[in-house]
Each structure stands twice: as structure tokens, then as C-alpha cells.
Write a protein that holds these residues in place. Structure first.
Motif, mmCIF file in Angstrom:
data_model
loop_
_atom_site.group_PDB
_atom_site.id
_atom_site.type_symbol
_atom_site.label_atom_id
_atom_site.label_comp_id
_atom_site.label_asym_id
_atom_site.label_seq_id
_atom_site.Cartn_x
_atom_site.Cartn_y
_atom_site.Cartn_z
ATOM 1 N N VAL A 194 0.813 -1.163 -0.066
ATOM 2 C CA VAL A 194 -0.119 0.099 -0.019
ATOM 3 C C VAL A 194 0.961 1.130 0.040
ATOM 4 C CG1 VAL A 194 -1.717 1.248 1.271
ATOM 5 C CG2 VAL A 194 -1.819 -1.281 1.250
ATOM 6 N N LYS A 195 0.423 2.094 -0.884
ATOM 7 C CA LYS A 195 1.237 3.476 -0.824
ATOM 8 C C LYS A 195 0.535 4.482 0.096
ATOM 9 C CE LYS A 195 3.065 7.092 -4.000
ATOM 10 N NZ LYS A 195 3.046 7.622 -5.306
ATOM 11 N N LEU A 196 1.287 4.997 0.947
ATOM 12 C CA LEU A 196 0.720 6.169 1.828
ATOM 13 C C LEU A 196 1.453 7.523 1.672
ATOM 14 C CD1 LEU A 196 1.283 3.964 5.240
ATOM 15 C CD2 LEU A 196 -0.795 4.100 3.885
ATOM 16 N N ASN A 197 0.482 8.383 2.145
ATOM 17 C CA ASN A 197 1.359 9.720 2.527
ATOM 18 C C ASN A 197 1.448 9.575 3.923
ATOM 19 O OD1 ASN A 197 0.501 10.674 -0.125
ATOM 20 N ND2 ASN A 197 -1.662 10.829 0.320
ATOM 21 N N LEU A 198 2.573 10.717 4.238
ATOM 22 C CA LEU A 198 2.867 10.759 5.628
ATOM 23 C C LEU A 198 1.932 11.333 6.412
ATOM 24 C CD1 LEU A 198 6.632 12.203 4.913
ATOM 25 C CD2 LEU A 198 5.903 9.982 5.761
ATOM 26 N N GLU A 199 1.059 11.939 5.637
ATOM 27 C CA GLU A 199 -0.273 12.522 6.737
ATOM 28 C C GLU A 199 -1.219 11.481 7.316
ATOM 29 O OE1 GLU A 199 -0.528 13.667 3.058
ATOM 30 O OE2 GLU A 199 1.369 14.645 3.853
ATOM 31 N N LYS B 245 5.681 2.013 16.787
ATOM 32 C CA LYS B 245 5.284 3.435 16.979
ATOM 33 C C LYS B 245 4.490 3.997 16.036
ATOM 34 C CE LYS B 245 8.327 3.475 20.790
ATOM 35 N NZ LYS B 245 7.801 3.225 22.257
ATOM 36 N N GLU B 246 4.705 3.517 14.930
ATOM 37 C CA GLU B 246 3.682 4.101 13.632
ATOM 38 C C GLU B 246 2.660 3.111 13.129
ATOM 39 O OE1 GLU B 246 6.297 5.545 10.710
ATOM 40 O OE2 GLU B 246 6.983 7.569 11.896
ATOM 41 N N PHE B 247 1.555 3.466 12.896
ATOM 42 C CA PHE B 247 0.635 2.882 12.280
ATOM 43 C C PHE B 247 -0.173 3.739 11.264
ATOM 44 C CE2 PHE B 247 1.440 0.517 16.153
ATOM 45 C CZ PHE B 247 1.008 -0.924 15.614
ATOM 46 N N VAL B 248 -1.195 2.901 10.637
ATOM 47 C CA VAL B 248 -1.946 3.692 9.537
ATOM 48 C C VAL B 248 -3.568 2.815 9.579
ATOM 49 C CG1 VAL B 248 -1.273 2.246 7.689
ATOM 50 C CG2 VAL B 248 -2.260 4.458 7.174
ATOM 51 N N LEU B 249 -4.475 3.791 9.574
ATOM 52 C CA LEU B 249 -5.933 3.223 9.568
ATOM 53 C C LEU B 249 -6.396 3.236 8.020
ATOM 54 C CD1 LEU B 249 -7.593 5.438 12.265
ATOM 55 C CD2 LEU B 249 -7.204 3.119 12.270
ATOM 56 N N LEU B 250 -6.406 1.743 7.625
ATOM 57 C CA LEU B 250 -6.769 1.413 6.358
ATOM 58 C C LEU B 250 -8.245 1.226 6.241
ATOM 59 C CD1 LEU B 250 -3.524 -0.520 5.421
ATOM 60 C CD2 LEU B 250 -4.192 1.848 4.758
ATOM 61 N N PRO B 251 -9.018 1.773 5.325
ATOM 62 C CA PRO B 251 -10.474 1.347 5.214
ATOM 63 C C PRO B 251 -10.562 -0.168 4.719
ATOM 64 C CG PRO B 251 -9.837 2.663 3.489
ATOM 65 C CD PRO B 251 -8.569 2.700 4.341
ATOM 66 N N ILE B 252 -11.537 -0.778 5.107
ATOM 67 C CA ILE B 252 -11.889 -2.211 4.554
ATOM 68 C C ILE B 252 -13.064 -1.924 3.543
ATOM 69 C CG2 ILE B 252 -13.203 -4.435 4.987
ATOM 70 C CD1 ILE B 252 -11.782 -3.968 7.721
ATOM 71 N N GLU B 253 -12.800 -2.068 2.007
ATOM 72 C CA GLU B 253 -13.770 -1.864 0.924
ATOM 73 C C GLU B 253 -15.235 -2.609 1.316
ATOM 74 O OE1 GLU B 253 -13.818 -2.744 -3.740
ATOM 75 O OE2 GLU B 253 -11.973 -2.126 -2.761
ATOM 76 N N LYS C 277 -2.826 16.188 16.033
ATOM 77 C CA LYS C 277 -1.321 15.911 16.463
ATOM 78 C C LYS C 277 -0.992 14.532 15.789
ATOM 79 C CE LYS C 277 -1.088 19.122 19.899
ATOM 80 N NZ LYS C 277 -0.242 20.057 19.675
ATOM 81 N N LYS C 278 -2.014 13.863 15.221
ATOM 82 C CA LYS C 278 -1.787 12.465 14.862
ATOM 83 C C LYS C 278 -1.041 11.669 15.606
ATOM 84 C CE LYS C 278 -2.979 11.936 11.030
ATOM 85 N NZ LYS C 278 -4.087 11.377 10.326
ATOM 86 N N LEU C 279 -1.374 11.882 16.958
ATOM 87 C CA LEU C 279 -0.751 10.799 18.133
ATOM 88 C C LEU C 279 -1.843 10.247 18.663
ATOM 89 C CD1 LEU C 279 0.875 13.727 20.335
ATOM 90 C CD2 LEU C 279 1.997 11.812 18.805
ATOM 91 N N ALA C 280 -1.479 8.939 18.966
ATOM 92 C CA ALA C 280 -2.724 7.847 19.516
ATOM 93 C C ALA C 280 -2.000 7.138 20.636
ATOM 94 C CB ALA C 280 -3.217 6.995 18.425
ATOM 95 N N LYS C 281 -2.890 6.318 21.446
ATOM 96 C CA LYS C 281 -2.610 5.772 22.612
ATOM 97 C C LYS C 281 -3.818 4.652 22.955
ATOM 98 C CE LYS C 281 -1.250 5.480 27.565
ATOM 99 N NZ LYS C 281 -1.676 6.216 28.722
ATOM 100 N N GLN C 282 -3.325 3.494 22.972
ATOM 101 C CA GLN C 282 -4.237 2.494 23.512
ATOM 102 C C GLN C 282 -4.209 2.637 25.226
ATOM 103 O OE1 GLN C 282 -3.787 -1.514 22.828
ATOM 104 N NE2 GLN C 282 -6.024 -1.923 22.868
#
Length: 149
Positions: free
Chosen positions: A11-16, A32-40, A119-124
Motif C-alpha cells: 500500500v502506498k501512503l502519504n505521511l499525513e 510506534k507508527e500505524f496507519v488506519l486503512l479502510p475495508i472496502e 497531532k496525529k498521536l494515539a494511545k491504547q
């Protein structure tokens, strides 16, 4: 940026699109870095995919849509870590365990993931509240409070 994913291949991502977890995710503290990907074809669920390890991918969904009585207070360490100033800054997702049939699937209500949108920060965040279960069956009612039982 190209990443390998568990469910979607390359998958190609943008840094945003990146979400930074300053302390990692419990069980995957080094991620430390994740991305949220939609499920078609599915607007309820998304995939929280590690950008570094292909096999670390969690199905997540909005707990407020799946469990109408859900609510919790964000603890002070999470507010500080994510620099939360107002409620509009955040959204919350829960980790799901999908099963067949779908109605038997569960969501972890004891460890919601809090995302700071700007801020594009997250925590569980691990809750200290026995009102909600780690494996809460979607659509079932939460456990009653001790005072209500």
C-alpha cells in the motif's frame, strides 16, 4: 511511502496518514507508527496496520456505534501524552475480534484506542473499570455496575 500490509498487500501512503503511538501498543511496544486503512465495502471497521511489521494489523471499530452504553473518562497521563485540549480533538476506536456469524464478534472495551486528530498521536488506554469487558460481544449490554447489581 510504501508498506507491506497483512490484508491488502503493498500500500502506498502519504505521511499525513501516519498515526504515531509514542509508547507503542500494549504487546507491540516497539511499534510506534500505524496507519488506519479502510475495508472496502465495510464502513463499520478499519484496519490499524503497523507501518514496519506486515503481520501486525488489528481490526478496529467505533465502540460508541457498536455498544450504545459505552463511555469512559480519559485518564490524565493519556491527556498529557496526546496533548488533548478539548473533546473535539479526539476520536476513539476499539480492537475487534471478528467471528462468524458477525453477531458473535467481540470488541475490547477495556482498552480503547484514543486518537488525537490534529497531532496525529494515539494511545491504547487500559481502563480500570470492570463495567466493560475485554471481549464484549457486539450488541450485548455492558456488565451492570456493582451499585446496580
Amino acid at each position: 511511502m510504501l508498506i507491506q500490509t497483512k490484508f491488502f498487500g503493498e500500500v502506498k501512503l502519504n505521511l499525513e496518514q501516519l498515526w504515531r503511538f509514542p509508547k507503542g501498543v500494549p504487546g507491540f511496544e516497539d511499534q510506534k507508527e500505524f496507519v488506519l486503512l479502510p475495508i472496502e465495502g465495510n464502513s463499520l471497521f478499519q484496519v490499524l496496520q503497523s507501518t514496519k511489521k506486515r503481520d501486525i494489523a488489528l481490526i478496529v471499530g467505533n465502540p460508541y456505534v457498536l455498544v450504545h452504553e459505552y463511555s469512559f473518562d480519559i485518564d490524565e497521563p493519556t491527556i498529557e501524552l496526546l496533548d488533548i485540549k478539548q473533546e473535539d480533538d479526539i476520536f476513539v476506536l476499539g480492537v475487534l475480534s471478528l467471528k462468524d456469524p458477525l453477531e458473535t464478534s467481540t470488541i475490547n472495551l477495556q482498552a480503547p484506542i484514543v486518537f488525537h486528530t490534529t497531532k496525529k498521536l494515539a494511545k491504547q488506554m487500559i481502563l480500570n473499570d470492570n463495567k466493560f469487558a475485554v471481549r464484549h460481544v457486539i450488541g450485548s449490554k455492558p456488565l451492570p455496575n456493582k451499585e446496580e447489581a
